[in-house]
Design an enzyme around this catalytic site. Structure first.
Site, PDB file in Angstrom:
ATOM      1  N   HIS A 218       0.864  -1.184   0.000  1.00  0.00           N
ATOM      2  CA  HIS A 218       0.000   0.000   0.000  1.00  0.00           C
ATOM      3  C   HIS A 218       0.897   1.228   0.000  1.00  0.00           C
ATOM      4  CE1 HIS A 218      -3.645   2.390   0.789  1.00  0.00           C
ATOM      5  NE2 HIS A 218      -2.829   3.146   1.507  1.00  0.00           N
ATOM      6  N   CYS A 219       0.767   2.042  -1.037  1.00  0.00           N
ATOM      7  CA  CYS A 219       1.628   3.212  -1.202  1.00  0.00           C
ATOM      8  C   CYS A 219       0.934   4.435  -0.614  1.00  0.00           C
ATOM      9  CB  CYS A 219       1.934   3.429  -2.678  1.00  0.00           C
ATOM     10  SG  CYS A 219       3.075   4.795  -2.983  1.00  0.00           S
ATOM     11  N   ILE A 220       1.515   5.008   0.433  1.00  0.00           N
ATOM     12  CA  ILE A 220       0.919   6.190   1.056  1.00  0.00           C
ATOM     13  C   ILE A 220       1.112   7.428   0.191  1.00  0.00           C
ATOM     14  CG2 ILE A 220       1.183   5.265   3.376  1.00  0.00           C
ATOM     15  CD1 ILE A 220       3.670   7.023   3.684  1.00  0.00           C
TER      16      ILE A 220
END
Length: 514
Positions: free
Chosen positions: A342-344
């Protein structure tokens, strides 16, 4: 002789005497002091005195009479206002007592009824129901003429983590700190500075093709950013594998403003599911024959770990059996196919449907930073290779910096901005060459081997069954050959009443108890 005027004069005297006889009586009534009156209430005395004065003394001063009337009227008005305020206070206290007796669910129902009774204009519905849509606010639009909703509008029955745009075509995750907007600004601002301050100079002194190449890379980087931030990473539908005998269904019936009956099903899993819902199913990836295999490193690894193949688990939150390489994202609250991470910085998951775009996005960002770095250096050092006229104007590097300060700023920015994307690109080139995901690498390869995963010879228990043992083939699969697939949740399809995939069901009992 009696004068003819004598009778008239006598009559005048009689009238004068009569007036003098009446005047003291009138004065007595009008000059009574309120403090010495026999009445206990001065307000009652004032209300009785007014008609008597009007009837007996028409010759009193009008100013005195008007002031007396105004005093009485103001006192009466003040009393009326006080009574009205007391009545309002009593009504408010009564309403508060009624509201305190209501439960929380009834209060929420009352709020919903107020929202449903409110008429919403077409423009308001267009902006908040199509252009930007939060499924948690679907109750605001129950009074619309059409009763057909889309799947993205009913998602999780008002407990969705997503915000949808353009009728469900795009979406993003609701977050407290929108770091993706900061990332977008870091991409857009340098390009705007280049267009405003440096484009025309480089167009004249270098070549138009240099400017066009940078603009192309910059625009395509922005496109990939929006693609990654708003696309479906590979979400799986929820509530597919539920134990039916443990589901309790209750139907809530409500009547809308259009006199239509709305049936909504409520689901709840009761009790503890069977044990197989909490076991990890391992599919063997290798069949070995101990009689035919030599004591080589490969045969030892295969014999020791042939049971540690493709693992399939049940997700107690999404209520589905997860396929291989599928993981549950706690931020998105969804199971994602081929979940990488999951890329913030993009505010979205990276999975099967957008991993290829993520790789190309990193590549374009690194190329854009490197390209901007090179042309900024060339512009600052152009005075060394310029014609005689320009070399007379700019003769030193300091003069060049004063003449082109934005070039120096873009040079520094490019040096700083290329660091993190460059390292991330190098890491993912390594991962794609092995055809392994970030999640698998961090969980099974990077961490130290434990007794349960160590075969006794120091090797790790994890074996990448997706590795083709060819670096170029692995790179081709991840960068070009892998299909993005199709969306499995169908957010833009019409919602069918009772579709359990979009219901909000609590996690299974064993997960919540542990």
């Amino acid at each position: 002789m009696v004068s003819p005027s004598s009778p008239e004069s006598n009559d005048d005297d009689d009238l004068t005497n009569a007036d003098s006889a009446i005047t003291p009586a009138t004065s007595t009534i009008t000059t009574d002091s309120p403090t010495k009156s026999s009445f206990d209430d001065y307000q009652s005395l004032s209300s009785i005195r007014i008609p008597i004065t009007r009837r007996i003394t028409p010759s009193l001063s009008p100013q005195y009479e008007e002031s007396n009337i105004s005093t009485t009227t103001s006192a009466t008005t003040t009393t009326t206002q006080q009574q009205h305020q007391q009545q309002q206070l009593q009504q408010q206290q009564q309403q508060l007592r009624q509201m305190s007796s209501l439960s929380a669910s009834k209060i929420e129902q009352a709020k919903t009824d107020v929202l449903n009774n409110k008429k919403i204009s077409f423009i308001h519905r267009f902006i908040t129901n199509w252009l930007i849509m939060d499924p948690n606010l679907i109750s605001h639009y129950n009074n619309t003429n059409t009763r057909r909703f889309k799947n993205y509008q009913i998602e999780n029955q008002g407990q969705s983590n997503f915000i949808y745009f353009l009728g469900g075509r795009l979406h993003t995750i609701k977050t407290k700190y929108p770091i993706n907007l900061i990332t977008l600004s870091l991409i857009i601002i340098p390009g705007i500075l280049y267009i405003i301050f440096e484009l025309s100079w480089q167009w004249r002194n270098f070549s138009p093709i240099i400017v066009i190449i940078f603009l192309y890379i910059w625009i395509i980087s922005i496109f990939h950013f929006f693609k990654l931030s708003t696309c479906d990473a590979g979400k799986l539908p929820k509530n597919i594998h539920l134990p039916k005998k443990l589901i309790t269904i209750t139907t809530t019936t409500t009547t809308t403003n259009d006199n239509e009956i709305d049936h909504r099903n409520n689901y709840k899993v009761m009790g503890s599911p069977p044990d197989e819902y909490f076991n990890t199913v391992t599919l063997p990836y290798w069949k070995t024959n101990n009689d035919n295999n030599d004591n080589t490193k490969i045969s030892k690894l295969a014999n020791a770990y042939h049971s540690h193949g493709v693992q399939v688990k049940y997700c107690g939150t999404c209520h589905i059996w997860r396929p291989s390489r599928t993981s549950h994202c706690n931020t998105c609250q969804q199971c994602i196919l081929n979940h990488d991470h999951h890329c913030i910085f993009l505010n979205n998951c990276i999975g099967q449907r957008n991993y290829k775009f993520f790789l190309w996005f990193l590549l374009y960002i690194v190329i854009a930073c490197l390209y901007l770095l090179i042309i900024s250096i060339l512009q600052l050092c152009h005075y060394k290779f310029a014609s005689h006229k320009e070399s007379e104007i700019i003769t030193t590097f300091n003069q060049s910096i004063k003449t082109h300060p934005i070039s120096l700023l873009l040079l520094i920015y490019s040096c700083l901005a290329i660091c993190y994307p460059g390292l991330l690109l190098a890491f993912h080139i390594f991962l794609t060459s092995q055809n392994i995901t970030t999640r698998e690498y961090l969980n099974f390869v990077y961490k130290k081997p434990s007794k349960s995963t160590d075969g006794g010879d120091g090797t790790r228990g994890f074996v990448n069954v997706y590795n083709t043992h060819s670096i170029w083939e692995n790179l081709y699969i991840n960068w070009l050959g892998k299909s993005n697939g199709v969306s499995l949740t169908f957010p833009r399809d019409y919602y069918h009443q009772g579709d359990i995939r979009f219901a909000n069901i609590e996690p299974l009992g064993t997960f919540t108890n542990k």
